[in-house]
Design an enzyme around this catalytic site. Structure first.
Site, PDB file in Angstrom:
ATOM      1  N   GLU A 278       0.841  -1.202   0.000  1.00 49.29           N
ATOM      2  CA  GLU A 278       0.000   0.000   0.000  1.00 49.29           C
ATOM      3  C   GLU A 278       0.875   1.251   0.000  1.00 49.29           C
ATOM      4  OE1 GLU A 278      -2.161  -0.461   3.661  1.00 49.29           O
ATOM      5  OE2 GLU A 278      -3.234  -2.246   2.973  1.00 49.29           O
ATOM      6  N   PRO A 279       1.733   1.421  -0.990  1.00 48.52           N
ATOM      7  CA  PRO A 279       2.613   2.590  -0.972  1.00 48.52           C
ATOM      8  C   PRO A 279       1.843   3.860  -1.324  1.00 48.52           C
ATOM      9  CG  PRO A 279       2.896   1.409  -3.038  1.00 48.52           C
ATOM     10  CD  PRO A 279       1.909   0.609  -2.221  1.00 48.52           C
ATOM     11  N   GLY A 280       2.146   4.923  -0.633  1.00 50.81           N
ATOM     12  CA  GLY A 280       1.541   6.218  -0.939  1.00 50.81           C
ATOM     13  C   GLY A 280       2.624   7.231  -1.225  1.00 50.81           C
ATOM     14  N   ARG A 281       3.274   7.665  -0.144  1.00 51.00           N
ATOM     15  CA  ARG A 281       4.248   8.754  -0.234  1.00 51.00           C
ATOM     16  C   ARG A 281       5.344   8.493  -1.270  1.00 51.00           C
ATOM     17  NH1 ARG A 281       5.213  12.154   4.252  1.00 51.00           N
ATOM     18  NH2 ARG A 281       4.312  10.525   5.546  1.00 51.00           N
ATOM     19  N   TYR A 321       3.242  18.451  11.560  1.00 50.32           N
ATOM     20  CA  TYR A 321       4.259  17.440  11.915  1.00 50.32           C
ATOM     21  C   TYR A 321       5.662  18.027  11.995  1.00 50.32           C
ATOM     22  CZ  TYR A 321       0.548  14.905   9.360  1.00 50.32           C
ATOM     23  OH  TYR A 321      -0.641  14.447   8.873  1.00 50.32           O
ATOM     24  N   CYS A 347      -3.998  33.728   9.643  1.00 52.19           N
ATOM     25  CA  CYS A 347      -3.859  34.419  10.930  1.00 52.19           C
ATOM     26  C   CYS A 347      -3.577  33.459  12.066  1.00 52.19           C
ATOM     27  CB  CYS A 347      -5.105  35.243  11.202  1.00 52.19           C
ATOM     28  SG  CYS A 347      -5.342  36.452   9.902  1.00 52.19           S
ATOM     29  N   GLU A 348      -2.448  32.809  12.008  1.00 55.79           N
ATOM     30  CA  GLU A 348      -1.989  31.898  13.050  1.00 55.79           C
ATOM     31  C   GLU A 348      -0.462  31.932  13.074  1.00 55.79           C
ATOM     32  OE1 GLU A 348      -3.524  28.534  14.354  1.00 55.79           O
ATOM     33  OE2 GLU A 348      -5.430  28.584  13.249  1.00 55.79           O
TER      34      GLU A 348
HETATM   35  N1  LLP Z   1      -1.603   1.940   4.432  1.00 57.37           N
HETATM   36  C1  LLP Z   1      -2.181   2.413   5.550  1.00 57.37           C
HETATM   37  C2  LLP Z   1      -3.069   1.543   6.311  1.00 57.37           C
HETATM   38  C3  LLP Z   1      -1.894   3.729   5.983  1.00 57.37           C
HETATM   39  O1  LLP Z   1      -2.464   4.176   7.103  1.00 57.37           O
HETATM   40  C4  LLP Z   1      -1.016   4.540   5.236  1.00 57.37           C
HETATM   41  C5  LLP Z   1      -0.726   5.915   5.652  1.00 57.37           C
HETATM   42  C6  LLP Z   1      -0.463   4.012   4.046  1.00 57.37           C
HETATM   43  C7  LLP Z   1      -0.768   2.701   3.692  1.00 57.37           C
HETATM   44  C8  LLP Z   1       0.451   4.790   3.165  1.00 57.37           C
HETATM   45  O2  LLP Z   1       1.639   5.098   3.828  1.00 57.37           O
HETATM   46  P1  LLP Z   1       2.852   5.803   3.035  1.00 57.37           P
HETATM   47  O3  LLP Z   1       3.380   4.791   2.042  1.00 57.37           O
HETATM   48  O4  LLP Z   1       2.312   6.996   2.367  1.00 57.37           O
HETATM   49  O5  LLP Z   1       3.815   6.136   4.101  1.00 57.37           O
HETATM   50  N2  LLP Z   1      -0.366  12.872   6.673  1.00 57.37           N
HETATM   51  C9  LLP Z   1       0.904  12.316   7.081  1.00 57.37           C
HETATM   52  C10 LLP Z   1       1.044  10.855   6.703  1.00 57.37           C
HETATM   53  C11 LLP Z   1      -0.062   9.991   7.239  1.00 57.37           C
HETATM   54  C12 LLP Z   1       0.052   8.557   6.803  1.00 57.37           C
HETATM   55  C13 LLP Z   1      -1.187   7.819   7.125  1.00 57.37           C
HETATM   56  N3  LLP Z   1      -1.224   6.457   6.701  1.00 57.37           N
HETATM   57  C14 LLP Z   1       2.035  13.148   6.479  1.00 57.37           C
HETATM   58  O6  LLP Z   1       1.748  14.177   5.862  1.00 57.37           O
HETATM   59  O7  LLP Z   1       3.184  12.841   6.673  1.00 57.37           O
END
Ligand code: LLP
Length: 428
Positions: A278-281, A321, A347-348
């Site tokens: 489940e890659p996102g970032r 963060y 305004c913060e």
């Molecule tokens: N799978 C699950 C169950 C998750 O909760 C997450 C991210 C991912 C996959 C994807 O993770 P990644 O590969 O992107 O690290 N808003 C925060 C990051 C929150 C991440 C939440 N969960 C930020 O801006 O750093």
């Protein structure tokens, strides 16, 4: 690797000059590079080529439909955490058989929608959620394909607020109690046990916590099989960090996907499971920038401020963060570096992107780019201070498309209304 570079003195996204784009779109705006998005998903896929995993792109990182469509074209599925994300993934044409549903608080309505769509897997995070899912499935004559999200009690992640794998975090079921949950699930007619799931945090910059968590989970897979469960899938979540640069890039550069893949081949290869990621970032992070214009250079008593037209409502990561984002002039001027606090108009006091950041000389009207802003940028934007939602632009070669326009003030106000009390309904 990304496709943002200086050319003829000005920052380009692929072949598009950011100065030109800013004049066309207005600032602030997010700009994504198609070539970078495609490259990242391919690098990830190639790292695991012989294991042929399901890559379920984590929609929460960047859920713009145009980004999801690119993921679909690249063969990826989706990891969703809400009915809204499910709707987006389906709208983008992602095959439901490639969708996994994560999250600690799925509603019954969301479960029903996902069952009706025929998704690949529910990642269940608690016993009451299992009971609810069983009920919903039975009421629809269905069986829900399930993996339990295991909490391996491993600390990881770039910040306390994005670490999820410790015993005191709300996520998952304790690995020690997992066998009992699986035994219970095996007796529920609306549940079909498929596998095991784990996700320990985000922006993880070394392999060691992954290794500890995955070893624990591999042991669990063997134990569950010994208990008679058919464990065919292993979802290893996301979490691989990306380089943001800056002094607080703790532990140096994050691991390369190839090294991450090597670790996983060693631990999970022998299990003979379908792997899910489940890659996102790491897919979208450095495929995006936030472009903003300098409104004022304010020479203060204690320090100089660069006041931008982007605010914490557009990019909240530094405020939320303490995240570091590189800030670079779109057309750097020659001259000695100067230290600025880079701030927005909200305004913060917390509307500060960077403290005492060294930048080339800057004047009013200059453009800056926040790098590595493609993940958790636009998706976390709000209209705080009644600032219209920040637009998003996708670049492909020399072409650009506005994939979410800036709403007008009228559009921003359109859903709100004054009550007409004479006609208003009474509660029964
Ligand atoms: N799978 C699950 C169950 C998750 O909760 C997450 C991210 C991912 C996959 C994807 O993770 P990644 O590969 O992107 O690290 N808003 C925060 C990051 C929150 C991440 C939440 N969960 C930020 O801006 O750093």
């Amino acid at each position: 690797m990304h496709h943002f570079a200086l050319r003829d003195g000005a920052l380009h996204a692929e072949d598009v000059n950011i100065e030109t784009l800013a004049a066309l779109v207005g600032t602030p705006f997010y700009c994504y590079s198609t070539a970078t998005l495609r490259r990242h998903i391919r690098v990830f896929r190639e790292a695991f080529a012989e294991l042929a995993p399901l890559i379920a792109y984590s929609v929460k990182a960047n859920s713009n439909l145009s980004v999801l469509k690119i993921m679909r074209e690249e063969g990826a599925g989706a990891d969703v955490v809400s009915g809204g994300e499910l709707a987006r993934a389906l709208e983008a044409g992602i095959d439901p058989k490639k969708i996994v549903f994560s999250g600690v608080g799925k509603t019954r309505i969301e479960m029903a929608a996902a069952l009706d769509a025929g998704i690949h897997q529910f990642n269940v995070e608690s016993e009451p959620e299992l009971d609810a899912l069983n009920e919903v499935a039975l009421s629809r004559g269905a069986r829900a394909p399930v993996a339990f999200r295991i909490n391996p009690d491993v600390s990881a992640g770039g910040h306390e607020k994005i670490s999820t794998g410790k015993a005191e975090d709300k996520f998952g079921v304790a690995w020690t109690r997992a066998p009992a949950f699986y035994r219970k699930a095996a007796g529920l007619a609306g549940i079909e046990i498929k596998g095991v799931d784990v996700h320990i945090g985000s922006q993880i910059s070394d392999l060691e916590p992954f290794e500890r968590a995955f070893l624990r989970v591999a042991d669990l897979v063997r134990a569950l099989r010994a208990d008679g469960h058919a464990i065919d899938r292993l979802d290893l979540g996301g979490g691989l960090g990306v380089p943001y640069g800056g002094p607080d890039q703790s532990g140096g550069d994050p691991p390369h996907p190839d090294d991450y893949a090597k670790l996983i081949r060693r631990i999970a290869g022998p299990l003979g499971v379908q792997l899910i990621f489940e890659p996102g970032r790491m897919i979208v992070g450095n495929a995006g920038i936030l472009v903003s214009r300098v409104l004022y250079v304010k020479r203060g008593e204690a320090r100089d401020f660069l006041i931008l037209d982007a605010g914490m409502n557009d990019l909240i990561r530094p405020a939320l963060y303490d995240a570091y984002h590189a800030v670079e002039p779109v057309r750097p001027r020659p001259g000695a570096l100067e230290a600025y606090d880079v701030v927005g108009p909200v305004c913060e006091t917390g509307d500060r992107f960077a403290r005492q950041r060294d930048l080339p000389p800057m004047v009013e009207g200059d453009l800056v780019a926040f790098k590595t802003a493609g993940a958790y940028g636009a998706v976390q934007a709000s209209q705080y201070n009644s600032r219209p939602l920040v637009p998003e632009v996708l670049v492909d070669g020399a072409r650009y498309a506005i994939v979410r326009p800036r709403p007008s003030f009228d559009a921003m106000l359109a859903d709100e209304r004054n009550p007409i009390w004479e006609n208003a309904a009474q509660t029964p």
